[in-house]
Design a protein around this motif. Structure first.
Motif, PDB file in Angstrom:
ATOM      1  N   LYS A  56       0.807  -1.225   0.000  1.00 11.62           N
ATOM      2  CA  LYS A  56       0.000   0.000   0.000  1.00 11.62           C
ATOM      3  C   LYS A  56       0.846   1.283   0.000  1.00 11.62           C
ATOM      4  O   LYS A  56       0.596   2.189  -0.795  1.00 11.62           O
ATOM      5  CB  LYS A  56      -0.940  -0.026   1.207  1.00 11.62           C
ATOM      6  N   GLU A 102      -4.940   6.593  -1.891  1.00  8.60           N
ATOM      7  CA  GLU A 102      -5.257   5.613  -0.842  1.00  8.60           C
ATOM      8  C   GLU A 102      -6.677   5.074  -1.064  1.00  8.60           C
ATOM      9  O   GLU A 102      -6.930   3.874  -0.959  1.00  8.60           O
ATOM     10  CB  GLU A 102      -5.155   6.253   0.543  1.00  8.60           C
ATOM     11  N   TYR A 105      -6.549   2.568  -3.793  1.00  5.67           N
ATOM     12  CA  TYR A 105      -5.991   1.287  -3.324  1.00  5.67           C
ATOM     13  C   TYR A 105      -7.041   0.487  -2.550  1.00  5.67           C
ATOM     14  O   TYR A 105      -7.162  -0.721  -2.716  1.00  5.67           O
ATOM     15  CB  TYR A 105      -4.764   1.549  -2.436  1.00  5.67           C
ATOM     16  N   ASP A 106      -7.804   1.171  -1.718  1.00  5.02           N
ATOM     17  CA  ASP A 106      -8.741   0.485  -0.813  1.00  5.02           C
ATOM     18  C   ASP A 106     -10.080   0.109  -1.451  1.00  5.02           C
ATOM     19  O   ASP A 106     -10.868  -0.588  -0.831  1.00  5.02           O
ATOM     20  CB  ASP A 106      -9.049   1.385   0.397  1.00  5.02           C
TER      21      ASP A 106
END
Ligand code: HEC
Length: 109
Positions: A56, A102, A105-106
């Motif tokens: 991540k 982020e 990514y999530d």
């Protein structure tokens, strides 16, 4: 105690919504979630980046810096540049781009 838990849930929920809003307001004008039109779809560029940066922190770090200053030399998607032209610079600060990447990514697109 219950009050604290409720506050915490509320704040983390607001934060997630805020990231979604940043992403949707600023990236999906060009990047459709699953369809490549004037730019590669989000699921497509996420797939390429996740293979190159499975961790991540690395994913967020590389993508946010790239989006801050798009560059043909450090691109992972030469074909996309040939097809659509280099992505324009969007004048975001790096911390905002870290929140957006982020979120990418999530999220499952
Ligand atoms: C004005 C249209 C436009 C907007 C807005 C836009 N992009 Fe792009 N983006 C492109 C195009 C066109 C490409 C394909 C060419 C390239 O890779 O430079 C691209 C490519 C990318 C890539 C692949 C980079 C690589 O390795 O080549 C990433 C990652 C990306 N965009 C992320 C984002 C994010 C995150 C946002 C929102 C903050 C965003 N883009 C907003 C047009 C846009």
């Amino acid at each position: 105690m219950r009050y604290i838990v409720v506050c915490f849930l509320l704040i983390s929920n607001l934060e997630a919504n805020y990231k979604a809003l940043l992403f949707n307001g600023n990236c999906t004008t060009c990047h459709f979630k699953n369809k490549t039109v004037s730019a590669p779809s989000v699921s497509k560029f996420k797939e390429v980046y996740i293979v190159a940066f499975p961790k991540k922190e690395d994913f967020i770090d590389y993508m946010s810096k790239w989006v801050k200053k798009p560059n043909g030399k450090t691109s992972l998607m030469d074909d996309a540049i040939k097809k659509h032209g280099l992505m324009p610079e969007l004048a975001f600060d790096l911390s905002t781009l870290k929140e957006i990447t982020e979120y990418i990514y999530d999220t499952d697109f």
